[in-house]
Write a protein that holds these residues in place. Structure first.
Motif, PDB file in Angstrom:
ATOM      1  N   LEU A  20       0.841  -1.204   0.000  1.00 13.24           N
ATOM      2  CA  LEU A  20       0.000   0.000   0.000  1.00 13.24           C
ATOM      3  C   LEU A  20       0.874   1.251   0.000  1.00 13.24           C
ATOM      4  N   ARG A  21       1.958   1.221   0.763  1.00 12.75           N
ATOM      5  CA  ARG A  21       2.853   2.380   0.819  1.00 12.75           C
ATOM      6  C   ARG A  21       3.578   2.577  -0.517  1.00 12.75           C
ATOM      7  N   PHE A  22       4.050   1.474  -1.113  1.00 12.47           N
ATOM      8  CA  PHE A  22       4.694   1.577  -2.425  1.00 12.47           C
ATOM      9  C   PHE A  22       3.723   2.148  -3.466  1.00 12.47           C
ATOM     10  N   LEU A  23       2.491   1.650  -3.457  1.00  9.19           N
ATOM     11  CA  LEU A  23       1.508   2.087  -4.442  1.00  9.19           C
ATOM     12  C   LEU A  23       1.173   3.566  -4.246  1.00  9.19           C
ATOM     13  N   THR A  24       0.997   3.983  -2.997  1.00  7.94           N
ATOM     14  CA  THR A  24       0.709   5.386  -2.714  1.00  7.94           C
ATOM     15  C   THR A  24       1.858   6.275  -3.155  1.00  7.94           C
ATOM     16  N   ASP A  25       3.077   5.830  -2.891  1.00  7.09           N
ATOM     17  CA  ASP A  25       4.243   6.625  -3.270  1.00  7.09           C
ATOM     18  C   ASP A  25       4.338   6.745  -4.789  1.00  7.09           C
ATOM     19  N   HIS A  26       4.010   5.675  -5.487  1.00  7.50           N
ATOM     20  CA  HIS A  26       3.994   5.752  -6.953  1.00  7.50           C
ATOM     21  C   HIS A  26       2.989   6.798  -7.421  1.00  7.50           C
TER      22      HIS A  26
ATOM     23  N   ASP B 167       6.706   9.224  -6.325  1.00 12.63           N
ATOM     24  CA  ASP B 167       7.930   8.673  -5.713  1.00 12.63           C
ATOM     25  C   ASP B 167       8.584   9.677  -4.766  1.00 12.63           C
ATOM     26  N   ARG B 168       7.823  10.146  -3.806  1.00 12.74           N
ATOM     27  CA  ARG B 168       8.320  11.167  -2.884  1.00 12.74           C
ATOM     28  C   ARG B 168       9.063  10.576  -1.693  1.00 12.74           C
ATOM     29  N   TYR B 169       8.782   9.340  -1.334  1.00 10.56           N
ATOM     30  CA  TYR B 169       9.308   8.780  -0.080  1.00 10.56           C
ATOM     31  C   TYR B 169      10.441   7.794  -0.338  1.00 10.56           C
ATOM     32  N   PHE B 170      10.169   6.731  -1.096  1.00 16.90           N
ATOM     33  CA  PHE B 170      11.170   5.699  -1.345  1.00 16.90           C
ATOM     34  C   PHE B 170      12.057   6.084  -2.528  1.00 16.90           C
ATOM     35  N   LYS B 171      13.349   5.861  -2.379  1.00 18.90           N
ATOM     36  CA  LYS B 171      14.260   6.079  -3.504  1.00 18.90           C
ATOM     37  C   LYS B 171      13.926   5.091  -4.622  1.00 18.90           C
ATOM     38  N   VAL B 172      13.972   5.564  -5.849  1.00 20.99           N
ATOM     39  CA  VAL B 172      13.740   4.689  -7.000  1.00 20.99           C
ATOM     40  C   VAL B 172      14.857   4.881  -8.011  1.00 20.99           C
ATOM     41  N   ALA B 173      15.174   3.812  -8.732  1.00 22.97           N
ATOM     42  CA  ALA B 173      16.200   3.884  -9.772  1.00 22.97           C
ATOM     43  C   ALA B 173      15.599   4.229 -11.118  1.00 22.97           C
ATOM     44  N   GLU B 174      14.291   3.984 -11.252  1.00 21.78           N
ATOM     45  CA  GLU B 174      13.637   4.241 -12.534  1.00 21.78           C
ATOM     46  C   GLU B 174      12.144   4.420 -12.309  1.00 21.78           C
ATOM     47  N   PRO B 175      11.460   5.124 -13.207  1.00 24.21           N
ATOM     48  CA  PRO B 175      10.007   5.299 -13.069  1.00 24.21           C
ATOM     49  C   PRO B 175       9.294   3.948 -13.058  1.00 24.21           C
ATOM     50  N   GLY B 176       8.277   3.847 -12.215  1.00 24.12           N
ATOM     51  CA  GLY B 176       7.500   2.617 -12.130  1.00 24.12           C
ATOM     52  C   GLY B 176       8.033   1.607 -11.138  1.00 24.12           C
TER      53      GLY B 176
ATOM     54  N   LYS C 267       7.157  -2.799  -7.147  1.00 20.25           N
ATOM     55  CA  LYS C 267       7.356  -3.320  -5.786  1.00 20.25           C
ATOM     56  C   LYS C 267       6.025  -3.527  -5.069  1.00 20.25           C
ATOM     57  N   ALA C 268       5.072  -2.651  -5.320  1.00 22.98           N
ATOM     58  CA  ALA C 268       3.737  -2.840  -4.740  1.00 22.98           C
ATOM     59  C   ALA C 268       3.137  -4.151  -5.224  1.00 22.98           C
ATOM     60  N   GLY C 269       3.283  -4.431  -6.515  1.00 17.12           N
ATOM     61  CA  GLY C 269       2.760  -5.681  -7.065  1.00 17.12           C
ATOM     62  C   GLY C 269       3.397  -6.901  -6.445  1.00 17.12           C
ATOM     63  N   ILE C 270       4.699  -6.830  -6.150  1.00 15.51           N
ATOM     64  CA  ILE C 270       5.394  -7.956  -5.513  1.00 15.51           C
ATOM     65  C   ILE C 270       4.816  -8.213  -4.131  1.00 15.51           C
ATOM     66  N   GLN C 271       4.603  -7.153  -3.359  1.00 19.00           N
ATOM     67  CA  GLN C 271       4.055  -7.330  -2.010  1.00 19.00           C
ATOM     68  C   GLN C 271       2.616  -7.845  -2.059  1.00 19.00           C
ATOM     69  N   PHE C 272       1.828  -7.364  -2.992  1.00 13.32           N
ATOM     70  CA  PHE C 272       0.451  -7.852  -3.104  1.00 13.32           C
ATOM     71  C   PHE C 272       0.425  -9.308  -3.564  1.00 13.32           C
ATOM     72  N   ASP C 273       1.358  -9.703  -4.434  1.00  8.53           N
ATOM     73  CA  ASP C 273       1.458 -11.117  -4.807  1.00  8.53           C
ATOM     74  C   ASP C 273       1.798 -11.971  -3.593  1.00  8.53           C
ATOM     75  N   LEU C 274       2.644 -11.430  -2.715  1.00 12.61           N
ATOM     76  CA  LEU C 274       3.003 -12.162  -1.499  1.00 12.61           C
ATOM     77  C   LEU C 274       1.786 -12.321  -0.589  1.00 12.61           C
ATOM     78  N   VAL C 275       0.986 -11.281  -0.481  1.00 12.16           N
ATOM     79  CA  VAL C 275      -0.253 -11.391   0.306  1.00 12.16           C
ATOM     80  C   VAL C 275      -1.123 -12.506  -0.238  1.00 12.16           C
ATOM     81  N   THR C 276      -1.286 -12.546  -1.541  1.00  8.50           N
ATOM     82  CA  THR C 276      -2.117 -13.578  -2.169  1.00  8.50           C
ATOM     83  C   THR C 276      -1.602 -14.967  -1.842  1.00  8.50           C
ATOM     84  N   ASP C 277      -0.291 -15.159  -1.898  1.00  9.12           N
ATOM     85  CA  ASP C 277       0.276 -16.472  -1.587  1.00  9.12           C
ATOM     86  C   ASP C 277       0.072 -16.812  -0.115  1.00  9.12           C
ATOM     87  N   ILE C 278       0.237 -15.834   0.761  1.00  6.60           N
ATOM     88  CA  ILE C 278       0.011 -16.052   2.199  1.00  6.60           C
ATOM     89  C   ILE C 278      -1.443 -16.450   2.449  1.00  6.60           C
TER      90      ILE C 278
END
Length: 374
Positions: A320-326, A330-339, A344-355
């Motif tokens: 949720l925090r990654f998605l909001t920052d996007h 990208d005001r909070y977390f450092k990013v190397a590239e747009p998107g 990263k939000a998608g990775i965490q949400f995929d992890l929730v689904t697996d859990i």
């Protein structure tokens, strides 16, 4: 503070400026080396060698932490507590005072710097490869919580107001979503938005239990991910939890859930899509086993019962925090590239689904908490 202002604050000072900052601390001369160190997303970190001794120099991100000197005060409380309980074998980086006796240095530009000893002969692990490494993580987190559980929560200052306040993160997400025009036109954003909206009730689980008085506020680390755990180079024993900026009053369940979120997602927080994101039960079991051995004498039944919810909540919160920052640029977390934050939000949400698909197995692990085999 706008994104450009934060980026400007993060620009690395020149070597001469860093040398002047280091010389303000009570260390031996000469300063032999200063170089970037670590992979932190928030603070700027450098490894320093001076007088033959290695240190860690950090510029604390004032755009994130409203009163950086509170962080140093909390670390000093932790250090004193660790010295009172040497039997727990918990290592704490030592803060080096400035030459005027302060715990940190406020530079003329307003940035606050700290210098700490570097824990020697210690290494981080990119992932857990053996059950013994997982047990070491559980032992360390359990010893850390045992070390601090006798302290009243108000013995430490709040360094990051609102941290792990999942209902507040949800409210911010909803507010940002409402004001960012056309945000949901991006199909990838829409997938994340729908995922978050479908799980709004999850955001309140632990906060509601706390507000009803069912679980206590204790002293927590706040960010006990694998990157913040150091292991002895030779023996493999877990030595220390570092990155103590979020050491403050909170819910132990946030620490447990976040540790497992990090350690049991073996593809990592920045997976590029080549490996399926999954929650590894074979890693979770020894972590929980070892943690239970250290904490079963004092951890409440109500806290234990909510561990499965905490395991599900923490990747949801981070996603949720990654998605909001996007959405906010990208005001909070450092990013190397747009998107990057969206990915990263998608990775965490995929992890929730697996859990969620392994909920029964996770409950079974926790149900054995007080059994002799756990």
């Amino acid at each position: 503070m706008r994104r450009g202002e934060i980026d400007g604050a993060r620009q690395a000072p020149k070597r001469a400026v860093l040398g002047t900052i280091v010389e303000a601390f009570e260390i031996a001369s000469p300063v032999e080396a200063i170089e970037p160190y670590g992979r932190g997303l928030i603070n700027d970190t450098f490894r320093v060698v001076a007088g033959g001794t290695r240190y860690v120099l950090q510029r604390i991100n004032g755009a994130v932490f409203p009163d950086p000197l509170r962080i140093m005060s909390n670390i000093q409380v932790l250090d004193r507590q660790a010295r009172l309980h040497p039997d727990l074998g918990f290592r704490v980086p030592v803060l080096i005072a400035t030459r005027t006796g302060e715990a940190g240095l406020r530079a003329p530009d307003g940035n606050v710097w700290r210098l700490m000893t570097l824990i020697e002969d210690a290494v981080g692990l990119p992932r857990l490869e053996t059950p013994e490494q997982a047990r070491e993580v559980g032992r360390l987190l359990g010893r850390f919580h045992t070390l601090l559980q006798s302290l009243p929560a108000d013995a430490l200052s709040v360094t990051l107001p609102g941290f792990h306040d999942t209902p507040a993160y949800l409210a911010r997400f909803l507010s940002v979503l409402a004001r960012v025009e056309g945000a949901r036109n991006d199909p990838d954003v829409e997938i994340g938005v729908r995922f978050a909206l479908d799980r709004q009730a999850l955001a309140k689980r632990l906060a509601d239990a706390r507000d009803r008085g069912e679980i206590p506020v204790r002293v927590i680390h706040g960010d006990p991910k694998l990157d913040n755990i150091l292991f002895d180079r030779d023996s493999g024993r877990a030595l220390a939890l570092i990155d103590l900026d979020t050491l403050q009053p909170g819910l132990i369940l946030h620490d447990i859930g976040d540790c497992l979120r990090s350690c049991c997602n073996r593809s990592g927080e920045s997976a590029g899509g080549l490996n399926r994101v999954s929650f590894d039960l074979a890693v979770a079991e020894p972590i929980l086993h070892a943690y239970a051995e250290q904490t079963r004498a004092w951890l409440s039944a109500e806290e234990i019962a909510l561990i499965p919810e905490a395991i599900r909540l923490m990747p949801f919160e981070l996603g949720l925090r990654f998605l909001t920052d996007h959405l906010e640029g990208d005001r909070y977390f450092k990013v190397a590239e747009p998107g990057e934050n969206l990915r990263k939000a998608g990775i965490q949400f995929d992890l929730v689904t697996d859990i969620e698909g392994k909920a029964a197995d996770i409950r079974a692990l926790v149900s054995r908490w007080n059994a002799s085999e756990v």
